[in-house]
Design a protein around this motif. Structure first.
Motif, PDB file in Angstrom:
ATOM      1  N   ILE A 187      12.782  -4.207 -15.384  1.00 40.50           N
ATOM      2  CA  ILE A 187      12.291  -3.396 -14.275  1.00 40.50           C
ATOM      3  C   ILE A 187      10.789  -3.605 -14.204  1.00 40.50           C
ATOM      4  O   ILE A 187      10.058  -3.256 -15.132  1.00 40.50           O
ATOM      5  CB  ILE A 187      12.601  -1.900 -14.468  1.00 40.50           C
ATOM      6  CG1 ILE A 187      14.110  -1.678 -14.595  1.00 40.50           C
ATOM      7  CG2 ILE A 187      12.038  -1.088 -13.299  1.00 40.50           C
ATOM      8  CD1 ILE A 187      14.488  -0.231 -14.903  1.00 40.50           C
ATOM      9  N   SER A 188      10.329  -4.195 -13.118  1.00 39.52           N
ATOM     10  CA  SER A 188       8.899  -4.446 -12.954  1.00 39.52           C
ATOM     11  C   SER A 188       8.306  -3.418 -12.003  1.00 39.52           C
ATOM     12  O   SER A 188       8.812  -3.221 -10.891  1.00 39.52           O
ATOM     13  CB  SER A 188       8.660  -5.849 -12.387  1.00 39.52           C
ATOM     14  OG  SER A 188       7.317  -5.991 -11.961  1.00 39.52           O
ATOM     15  N   ILE A 189       7.224  -2.757 -12.445  1.00 35.80           N
ATOM     16  CA  ILE A 189       6.503  -1.849 -11.551  1.00 35.80           C
ATOM     17  C   ILE A 189       5.114  -2.405 -11.247  1.00 35.80           C
ATOM     18  O   ILE A 189       4.216  -1.657 -10.845  1.00 35.80           O
ATOM     19  CB  ILE A 189       6.427  -0.418 -12.130  1.00 35.80           C
ATOM     20  CG1 ILE A 189       5.677  -0.386 -13.468  1.00 35.80           C
ATOM     21  CG2 ILE A 189       7.812   0.174 -12.283  1.00 35.80           C
ATOM     22  CD1 ILE A 189       5.445   1.029 -13.972  1.00 35.80           C
ATOM     23  N   ALA A 190       4.950  -3.711 -11.428  1.00 36.46           N
ATOM     24  CA  ALA A 190       3.680  -4.367 -11.108  1.00 36.46           C
ATOM     25  C   ALA A 190       3.615  -4.635  -9.609  1.00 36.46           C
ATOM     26  O   ALA A 190       4.452  -5.358  -9.064  1.00 36.46           O
ATOM     27  CB  ALA A 190       3.541  -5.666 -11.890  1.00 36.46           C
ATOM     28  N   ALA A 191       2.649  -4.057  -8.947  1.00 35.92           N
ATOM     29  CA  ALA A 191       2.546  -4.163  -7.494  1.00 35.92           C
ATOM     30  C   ALA A 191       2.407  -5.609  -7.054  1.00 35.92           C
ATOM     31  O   ALA A 191       1.611  -6.374  -7.606  1.00 35.92           O
ATOM     32  CB  ALA A 191       1.348  -3.347  -6.998  1.00 35.92           C
ATOM     33  N   GLY A 192       3.210  -5.987  -6.061  1.00 36.43           N
ATOM     34  CA  GLY A 192       3.066  -7.286  -5.435  1.00 36.43           C
ATOM     35  C   GLY A 192       3.777  -8.438  -6.106  1.00 36.43           C
ATOM     36  O   GLY A 192       3.829  -9.528  -5.543  1.00 36.43           O
ATOM     37  N   VAL A 193       4.330  -8.241  -7.299  1.00 34.98           N
ATOM     38  CA  VAL A 193       4.982  -9.336  -8.014  1.00 34.98           C
ATOM     39  C   VAL A 193       6.424  -9.459  -7.531  1.00 34.98           C
ATOM     40  O   VAL A 193       7.217  -8.530  -7.662  1.00 34.98           O
ATOM     41  CB  VAL A 193       4.944  -9.116  -9.534  1.00 34.98           C
ATOM     42  CG1 VAL A 193       5.631 -10.270 -10.250  1.00 34.98           C
ATOM     43  CG2 VAL A 193       3.512  -8.966 -10.015  1.00 34.98           C
ATOM     44  N   GLY A 217      -1.060  -7.249   0.497  1.00 33.89           N
ATOM     45  CA  GLY A 217      -0.015  -7.333  -0.510  1.00 33.89           C
ATOM     46  C   GLY A 217       0.618  -8.708  -0.560  1.00 33.89           C
ATOM     47  O   GLY A 217       0.879  -9.260  -1.641  1.00 33.89           O
ATOM     48  N   GLU A 218       0.849  -9.300   0.603  1.00 38.29           N
ATOM     49  CA  GLU A 218       1.411 -10.647   0.662  1.00 38.29           C
ATOM     50  C   GLU A 218       0.457 -11.662   0.038  1.00 38.29           C
ATOM     51  O   GLU A 218       0.872 -12.564  -0.690  1.00 38.29           O
ATOM     52  CB  GLU A 218       1.687 -11.009   2.127  1.00 38.29           C
ATOM     53  CG  GLU A 218       2.777 -10.155   2.776  1.00 38.29           C
ATOM     54  CD  GLU A 218       2.841 -10.340   4.278  1.00 38.29           C
ATOM     55  OE1 GLU A 218       1.910 -10.981   4.838  1.00 38.29           O
ATOM     56  OE2 GLU A 218       3.790  -9.849   4.903  1.00 38.29           O
ATOM     57  N   GLN A 219      -0.833 -11.500   0.310  1.00 38.64           N
ATOM     58  CA  GLN A 219      -1.834 -12.415  -0.239  1.00 38.64           C
ATOM     59  C   GLN A 219      -1.918 -12.322  -1.760  1.00 38.64           C
ATOM     60  O   GLN A 219      -2.015 -13.337  -2.457  1.00 38.64           O
ATOM     61  CB  GLN A 219      -3.202 -12.114   0.376  1.00 38.64           C
ATOM     62  CG  GLN A 219      -3.298 -12.436   1.853  1.00 38.64           C
ATOM     63  CD  GLN A 219      -4.537 -11.819   2.494  1.00 38.64           C
ATOM     64  OE1 GLN A 219      -5.301 -11.102   1.841  1.00 38.64           O
ATOM     65  NE2 GLN A 219      -4.733 -12.083   3.781  1.00 38.64           N
ATOM     66  N   VAL A 271      -2.074   0.119   7.995  1.00 39.91           N
ATOM     67  CA  VAL A 271      -0.850  -0.241   7.267  1.00 39.91           C
ATOM     68  C   VAL A 271      -0.607  -1.745   7.363  1.00 39.91           C
ATOM     69  O   VAL A 271      -0.207  -2.386   6.385  1.00 39.91           O
ATOM     70  CB  VAL A 271       0.348   0.563   7.805  1.00 39.91           C
ATOM     71  CG1 VAL A 271       1.665   0.059   7.211  1.00 39.91           C
ATOM     72  CG2 VAL A 271       0.174   2.049   7.488  1.00 39.91           C
ATOM     73  N   ALA A 272      -0.863  -2.322   8.524  1.00 38.45           N
ATOM     74  CA  ALA A 272      -0.695  -3.774   8.681  1.00 38.45           C
ATOM     75  C   ALA A 272      -1.667  -4.538   7.782  1.00 38.45           C
ATOM     76  O   ALA A 272      -1.301  -5.549   7.171  1.00 38.45           O
ATOM     77  CB  ALA A 272      -0.896  -4.170  10.141  1.00 38.45           C
ATOM     78  N   ALA A 273      -2.901  -4.043   7.677  1.00 35.79           N
ATOM     79  CA  ALA A 273      -3.889  -4.708   6.819  1.00 35.79           C
ATOM     80  C   ALA A 273      -3.479  -4.642   5.355  1.00 35.79           C
ATOM     81  O   ALA A 273      -3.597  -5.629   4.614  1.00 35.79           O
ATOM     82  CB  ALA A 273      -5.259  -4.058   7.012  1.00 35.79           C
TER      83      ALA A 273
END
Length: 277
Positions: free
Chosen positions: A93-99, A262-264, A255-257
């Motif tokens: 279970i990963s709680i690392a943001a963006g991974v 997050g994608e970057q 929110v879009a920014a």
């Protein structure tokens, strides 16, 4: 008895451990890897759990491993824990943001993996967490992952991982938007002559009460807003001012920014090396 290991003993891990213990999860089944000695001592003292300086010692024989580290630490964990994970095949279970799930699979192998995005109110048991699983996660493992995250608040499953960046922008970053609004309300009231301490207390309690009404009433935000807005009253005047200044567009752009960022961040972690076996 499920054997649970945490890699990383920071605030979010502490919140999950505390919440699980309140549900009756046995302290003897929880192990934590944390490199900082002071944090290890605090975890042992506060929760009565076993702590270790290294990840390998903590995850040995674990059925579930929660990766509670910062995203940039994740690639380094492959060198330390990759072989152990491929031998044991725990639920990760990963709680690392963006991974992303594909990144975790590339680093750690073909394991059952759940990606979770909790937010900071989890620290007081009032979190909002979205989860997404890869195809190797069984129904029982899915239920177990949800039980672990339910310990700190509300959980919702996503079927499309691409929406996780939107969740990060909504509920992950959302508390900061809320705090910024509360700050603005406080400052505006002070500018109108109200004492700072009184303005702060009233703004915070107003936001707390409004949040509770939204969560507990079963009504939508739209309906609650309508009920509190009397025709030609003070609330209508304020809402019309917000609309004239493009309030909805401001929030949508924010929110879009955050979603794009997050994608970057996820792309910055991409590893061109050979996938894990």
């Amino acid at each position: 008895m499920t054997r649970l290991a945490f890699v990383g003993g920071g605030n979010m891990a502490r919140s999950l451990i505390g919440g699980l213990l309140k549900t009756g999860f046995p302290a003897s089944a929880i192990h934590v890897a944390e490199p900082q000695a002071a944090q290890r001592d605090a975890l042992s003292h506060d929760f009565g759990i076993a702590t270790y300086a290294t990840g390998v010692a903590a995850v040995t024989d674990a059925d579930v491993v929660v990766l509670a580290v910062k995203p940039q630490v994740m690639p380094a964990l492959r060198e330390e824990l990759g072989d152990a994970f491929r031998r044991q095949r725990p639920l990760l279970i990963s709680i690392a943001a963006g991974v992303r799930l594909d990144q975790l699979e590339r680093w750690f192998g073909a394991l059952p993996i759940v990606r979770a995005m909790p937010n900071t109110p989890a620290l007081i048991g009032a979190g909002a967490t979205a989860l997404v699983a890869n195809a190797r996660v069984s129904p029982s493992q899915r239920a177990l992952a949800q039980h672990i995250l339910d310990a700190v608040g509300l959980t919702r499953w996503l079927e499309d991982e691409r929406l996780m960046d939107t969740v990060t922008a909504l509920s992950g970053s959302g508390p900061a938007y809320f705090f910024a609004l509360t700050e603005a309300l406080e400052d505006a009231a002070v500018a109108q002559g109200l004492d700072r301490e009184i303005a702060r207390a009233l703004a915070a309690q107003t936001c707390l009460g409004a949040g509770r009404m939204l969560c507990e009433s079963g009504e939508s935000a739209t309906e609650l807003r309508r009920r509190v807005t009397s025709p030609n009253g003070t609330t209508q005047a304020a809402l019309e001012s917000l609309a004239a200044d493009g309030f909805s567009r401001i929030v949508a752009r924010a929110v879009a920014a955050a979603t794009r960022r997050g994608e970057q961040l996820a792309k910055s972690l991409d590893d061109p090396e050979t996938p894990a076996r």
